[in-house]
Design a protein around this motif. Structure first.
Motif, PDB file in Angstrom:
ATOM      1  N   VAL A  35      -7.136   4.830  -7.708  1.00 32.58           N
ATOM      2  CA  VAL A  35      -7.080   4.193  -6.393  1.00 32.58           C
ATOM      3  C   VAL A  35      -5.648   4.194  -5.873  1.00 32.58           C
ATOM      4  CG1 VAL A  35      -7.275   1.977  -5.177  1.00 32.58           C
ATOM      5  CG2 VAL A  35      -9.140   2.765  -6.661  1.00 32.58           C
ATOM      6  N   ILE A  36      -4.703   3.818  -6.720  1.00 34.82           N
ATOM      7  CA  ILE A  36      -3.295   3.755  -6.315  1.00 34.82           C
ATOM      8  C   ILE A  36      -2.769   5.138  -5.966  1.00 34.82           C
ATOM      9  CG2 ILE A  36      -0.963   3.233  -7.137  1.00 34.82           C
ATOM     10  CD1 ILE A  36      -2.214   0.885  -8.705  1.00 34.82           C
ATOM     11  N   CYS A  37      -3.193   6.156  -6.702  1.00 30.66           N
ATOM     12  CA  CYS A  37      -2.770   7.537  -6.416  1.00 30.66           C
ATOM     13  C   CYS A  37      -3.296   8.016  -5.065  1.00 30.66           C
ATOM     14  CB  CYS A  37      -3.246   8.481  -7.509  1.00 30.66           C
ATOM     15  SG  CYS A  37      -2.341   8.327  -9.062  1.00 30.66           S
ATOM     16  N   ARG A  38      -4.441   7.510  -4.649  1.00 28.02           N
ATOM     17  CA  ARG A  38      -5.080   7.972  -3.414  1.00 28.02           C
ATOM     18  C   ARG A  38      -4.716   7.137  -2.191  1.00 28.02           C
ATOM     19  NH1 ARG A  38     -11.207   7.829  -4.734  1.00 28.02           N
ATOM     20  NH2 ARG A  38     -11.318   8.336  -2.505  1.00 28.02           N
ATOM     21  N   THR A  39      -3.889   6.123  -2.375  1.00 24.89           N
ATOM     22  CA  THR A  39      -3.486   5.268  -1.262  1.00 24.89           C
ATOM     23  C   THR A  39      -1.982   5.361  -1.067  1.00 24.89           C
ATOM     24  OG1 THR A  39      -3.420   3.401  -2.818  1.00 24.89           O
ATOM     25  CG2 THR A  39      -5.419   3.657  -1.496  1.00 24.89           C
ATOM     26  N   HIS A  40      -1.461   4.687  -0.038  1.00 22.49           N
ATOM     27  CA  HIS A  40      -0.016   4.759   0.203  1.00 22.49           C
ATOM     28  C   HIS A  40       0.727   3.639  -0.534  1.00 22.49           C
ATOM     29  CE1 HIS A  40      -0.442   1.480   3.058  1.00 22.49           C
ATOM     30  NE2 HIS A  40      -1.260   2.182   3.822  1.00 22.49           N
ATOM     31  N   ARG A  41       2.039   3.609  -0.386  1.00 25.13           N
ATOM     32  CA  ARG A  41       2.898   2.756  -1.216  1.00 25.13           C
ATOM     33  C   ARG A  41       2.706   1.261  -0.993  1.00 25.13           C
ATOM     34  NH1 ARG A  41       8.132   1.680   1.421  1.00 25.13           N
ATOM     35  NH2 ARG A  41       8.090   2.474   3.551  1.00 25.13           N
ATOM     36  N   TYR A  42       2.053   0.880   0.107  1.00 28.20           N
ATOM     37  CA  TYR A  42       1.849  -0.536   0.351  1.00 28.20           C
ATOM     38  C   TYR A  42       0.598  -1.092  -0.330  1.00 28.20           C
ATOM     39  CZ  TYR A  42       5.600  -0.249   3.771  1.00 28.20           C
ATOM     40  OH  TYR A  42       6.814  -0.069   4.370  1.00 28.20           O
ATOM     41  N   PHE A  43      -0.122  -0.239  -1.036  1.00 22.89           N
ATOM     42  CA  PHE A  43      -1.215  -0.709  -1.885  1.00 22.89           C
ATOM     43  C   PHE A  43      -0.642  -0.956  -3.274  1.00 22.89           C
ATOM     44  CE2 PHE A  43      -3.641   1.064   1.527  1.00 22.89           C
ATOM     45  CZ  PHE A  43      -4.823   0.336   1.558  1.00 22.89           C
ATOM     46  N   MET A  44      -0.662  -2.204  -3.714  1.00 18.41           N
ATOM     47  CA  MET A  44       0.001  -2.556  -4.967  1.00 18.41           C
ATOM     48  C   MET A  44      -0.900  -3.432  -5.827  1.00 18.41           C
ATOM     49  SD  MET A  44       3.838  -3.377  -3.530  1.00 18.41           S
ATOM     50  CE  MET A  44       4.524  -3.412  -5.187  1.00 18.41           C
ATOM     51  N   ARG A  45      -0.769  -3.232  -7.106  1.00 19.34           N
ATOM     52  CA  ARG A  45      -1.534  -4.050  -8.046  1.00 19.34           C
ATOM     53  C   ARG A  45      -0.868  -5.414  -8.159  1.00 19.34           C
ATOM     54  NH1 ARG A  45      -4.358  -1.584 -13.396  1.00 19.34           N
ATOM     55  NH2 ARG A  45      -5.748  -3.336 -13.830  1.00 19.34           N
ATOM     56  N   CYS A  46      -1.662  -6.476  -8.004  1.00 15.81           N
ATOM     57  CA  CYS A  46      -1.106  -7.823  -8.102  1.00 15.81           C
ATOM     58  C   CYS A  46      -1.764  -8.611  -9.237  1.00 15.81           C
ATOM     59  CB  CYS A  46      -1.282  -8.570  -6.777  1.00 15.81           C
ATOM     60  SG  CYS A  46      -3.005  -8.934  -6.369  1.00 15.81           S
ATOM     61  N   HIS A  47      -2.774  -8.002  -9.839  1.00 17.87           N
ATOM     62  CA  HIS A  47      -3.557  -8.692 -10.860  1.00 17.87           C
ATOM     63  C   HIS A  47      -4.371  -7.624 -11.578  1.00 17.87           C
ATOM     64  CE1 HIS A  47      -6.785 -11.299 -12.442  1.00 17.87           C
ATOM     65  NE2 HIS A  47      -5.942 -12.314 -12.294  1.00 17.87           N
ATOM     66  N   ASN A  48      -4.826  -7.904 -12.795  1.00 17.04           N
ATOM     67  CA  ASN A  48      -5.653  -6.924 -13.504  1.00 17.04           C
ATOM     68  C   ASN A  48      -6.919  -6.565 -12.738  1.00 17.04           C
ATOM     69  OD1 ASN A  48      -3.899  -6.676 -15.636  1.00 17.04           O
ATOM     70  ND2 ASN A  48      -4.935  -8.202 -16.917  1.00 17.04           N
ATOM     71  N   SER A  49      -7.357  -7.464 -11.868  1.00 14.60           N
ATOM     72  CA  SER A  49      -8.612  -7.250 -11.136  1.00 14.60           C
ATOM     73  C   SER A  49      -8.427  -6.899  -9.664  1.00 14.60           C
ATOM     74  CB  SER A  49      -9.488  -8.504 -11.231  1.00 14.60           C
ATOM     75  OG  SER A  49      -9.822  -8.791 -12.572  1.00 14.60           O
ATOM     76  N   TYR A  50      -7.162  -6.819  -9.178  1.00  8.25           N
ATOM     77  CA  TYR A  50      -6.964  -6.604  -7.741  1.00  8.25           C
ATOM     78  C   TYR A  50      -5.816  -5.640  -7.434  1.00  8.25           C
ATOM     79  CZ  TYR A  50      -9.938 -10.726  -7.159  1.00  8.25           C
ATOM     80  OH  TYR A  50     -10.981 -11.618  -7.214  1.00  8.25           O
ATOM     81  N   VAL A  51      -6.057  -4.795  -6.449  1.00  4.59           N
ATOM     82  CA  VAL A  51      -5.014  -4.000  -5.791  1.00  4.59           C
ATOM     83  C   VAL A  51      -5.055  -4.407  -4.324  1.00  4.59           C
ATOM     84  CG1 VAL A  51      -4.345  -1.699  -4.997  1.00  4.59           C
ATOM     85  CG2 VAL A  51      -5.067  -2.028  -7.362  1.00  4.59           C
ATOM     86  N   VAL A  52      -3.938  -4.859  -3.779  1.00  7.28           N
ATOM     87  CA  VAL A  52      -3.928  -5.381  -2.414  1.00  7.28           C
ATOM     88  C   VAL A  52      -3.147  -4.456  -1.470  1.00  7.28           C
ATOM     89  CG1 VAL A  52      -4.162  -7.792  -3.111  1.00  7.28           C
ATOM     90  CG2 VAL A  52      -1.883  -6.798  -2.870  1.00  7.28           C
ATOM     91  N   ASN A  53      -3.553  -4.489  -0.214  1.00  2.35           N
ATOM     92  CA  ASN A  53      -2.803  -3.820   0.850  1.00  2.35           C
ATOM     93  C   ASN A  53      -1.890  -4.878   1.459  1.00  2.35           C
ATOM     94  OD1 ASN A  53      -1.841  -2.467   3.061  1.00  2.35           O
ATOM     95  ND2 ASN A  53      -3.837  -2.025   3.977  1.00  2.35           N
ATOM     96  N   ILE A  54      -0.603  -4.848   1.093  1.00  2.00           N
ATOM     97  CA  ILE A  54       0.284  -5.939   1.508  1.00  2.00           C
ATOM     98  C   ILE A  54       0.501  -5.959   3.024  1.00  2.00           C
ATOM     99  CG2 ILE A  54       1.436  -6.038  -0.733  1.00  2.00           C
ATOM    100  CD1 ILE A  54       3.825  -4.624   0.513  1.00  2.00           C
ATOM    101  N   THR A  55       0.221  -4.836   3.709  1.00  4.68           N
ATOM    102  CA  THR A  55       0.377  -4.824   5.168  1.00  4.68           C
ATOM    103  C   THR A  55      -0.693  -5.663   5.853  1.00  4.68           C
ATOM    104  OG1 THR A  55      -1.008  -2.870   5.610  1.00  4.68           O
ATOM    105  CG2 THR A  55       1.281  -2.477   5.000  1.00  4.68           C
ATOM    106  N   GLN A  56      -1.786  -5.972   5.139  1.00  3.12           N
ATOM    107  CA  GLN A  56      -2.883  -6.744   5.719  1.00  3.12           C
ATOM    108  C   GLN A  56      -2.881  -8.212   5.271  1.00  3.12           C
ATOM    109  OE1 GLN A  56      -5.080  -5.477   8.066  1.00  3.12           O
ATOM    110  NE2 GLN A  56      -3.578  -3.824   7.992  1.00  3.12           N
ATOM    111  N   ALA A  57      -1.965  -8.557   4.362  1.00  6.00           N
ATOM    112  CA  ALA A  57      -1.890  -9.942   3.897  1.00  6.00           C
ATOM    113  C   ALA A  57      -1.284 -10.821   4.990  1.00  6.00           C
ATOM    114  CB  ALA A  57      -1.039 -10.025   2.637  1.00  6.00           C
ATOM    115  N   GLN A  58      -1.943 -11.937   5.293  1.00  3.37           N
ATOM    116  CA  GLN A  58      -1.448 -12.832   6.326  1.00  3.37           C
ATOM    117  C   GLN A  58      -0.332 -13.736   5.815  1.00  3.37           C
ATOM    118  OE1 GLN A  58      -5.057 -14.769   7.844  1.00  3.37           O
ATOM    119  NE2 GLN A  58      -5.024 -13.339   9.560  1.00  3.37           N
TER     120      GLN A  58
END
Length: 253
Positions: free
Chosen positions: A179-202
């Motif tokens: 998933v991380i390889c197929r997305t851009h640099r703003y997709f980051m792992r924040c937990h063993n169960s989650y990868v977040v798009n930090i540009t969409q975090a409020q």
């Protein structure tokens, strides 16, 4: 494969244009094109209705009924925003009134090959750029393209990965590393169960990211420092100043 739609009442011109476009794309080693041609605008309208979302490059002649076909071009883009629209006309460009409709290129008939080549190359670049900003969800149900700026986060459940947007959830089998390889640099792992798009975090509060769909995603200690700094950089904040102020506040406490 590209889907090319050509609407022009001149059969000989249509066939010549189709072969020229196919030759250009083969020479440039672009995606192999499949072309469908139409004599009347009504035929193209039926194609749009029956095969919505399948057009990549559309050539639309304005010579016969400029206003009607211009509005048809507008409907094409409303049905499929990533379609690349090229207008054709035998009239002088100064007489064209299509500027209110977004289009890739305008070609005067008879079409010069160099101008056609530039139009096709521009279309190829736009499509590559658009596809690079999409995430393809492949499952038993089929293939769905999700714009990356709509993705809030990915959630892992054993071998399944759930993609979350503000309005829906898509599920597929996969790994977070892929998933991380197929997305851009703003997709980051924040937990063993989650990868977040930090540009969409409020907001980020209490080691949690909050999103517009009401979800609060936890950030584990392992990832907290790195992802907090990345979020500050994305927001244009001075990381050193923020960290210094935070340290002072802690010292005062």
């Amino acid at each position: 494969m590209w889907n090319i739609w050509i609407c022009d009442d001149d059969i000989a011109f249509r066939e010549k244009l189709k072969h020229q476009v196919q030759d250009i794309m083969k020479a440039e080693q672009t995606w192999m094109p499949g072309a469908v041609s139409f004599c009347e605008a009504e035929e193209l309208e039926r194609q749009i209705r029956d095969h919505c979302g399948e057009a990549n490059l559309v050539f639309l002649d304005l010579t016969q009924d400029q206003r009607k076909n211009m509005l048809l071009g507008k409907r094409i883009l409303e049905a499929q925003s990533d379609a690349q629209l090229v207008f054709l006309s035998a009239e002088d460009e100064r007489c064209w009134e299509f500027y209110e409709v977004e289009h890739l290129y305008a070609l005067r008939k008879p079409v010069e090959k160099d101008h056609l080549r530039r139009a096709v190359e521009r279309a190829a670049k736009h499509l590559r750029d658009k596809h690079a900003m999409e995430f393809a969800v492949v499952s038993k149900k089929g293939i769905e393209r999700i714009p990356m700026d709509q993705i809030l986060y990915f959630e892992k459940e054993k071998r399944k990965v759930h993609l979350h947007t503000q309005t829906k959830r898509c599920t597929f089998y996969g790994k977070f590393s892929d998933v991380i390889c197929r997305t851009h640099r703003y997709f980051m792992r924040c937990h063993n169960s989650y990868v977040v798009n930090i540009t969409q975090a409020q907001k980020l509060v209490g080691r949690k990211f909050f999103f517009a769909n009401g979800m609060a995603i936890p950030i584990s200690q392992t990832y907290y420092r790195r992802i907090r700094q990345a979020y500050l950089v994305y927001l244009g904040c001075d990381c050193e100043e923020q960290c210094s102020q935070e340290a002072q506040d802690i010292g005062k406490g």
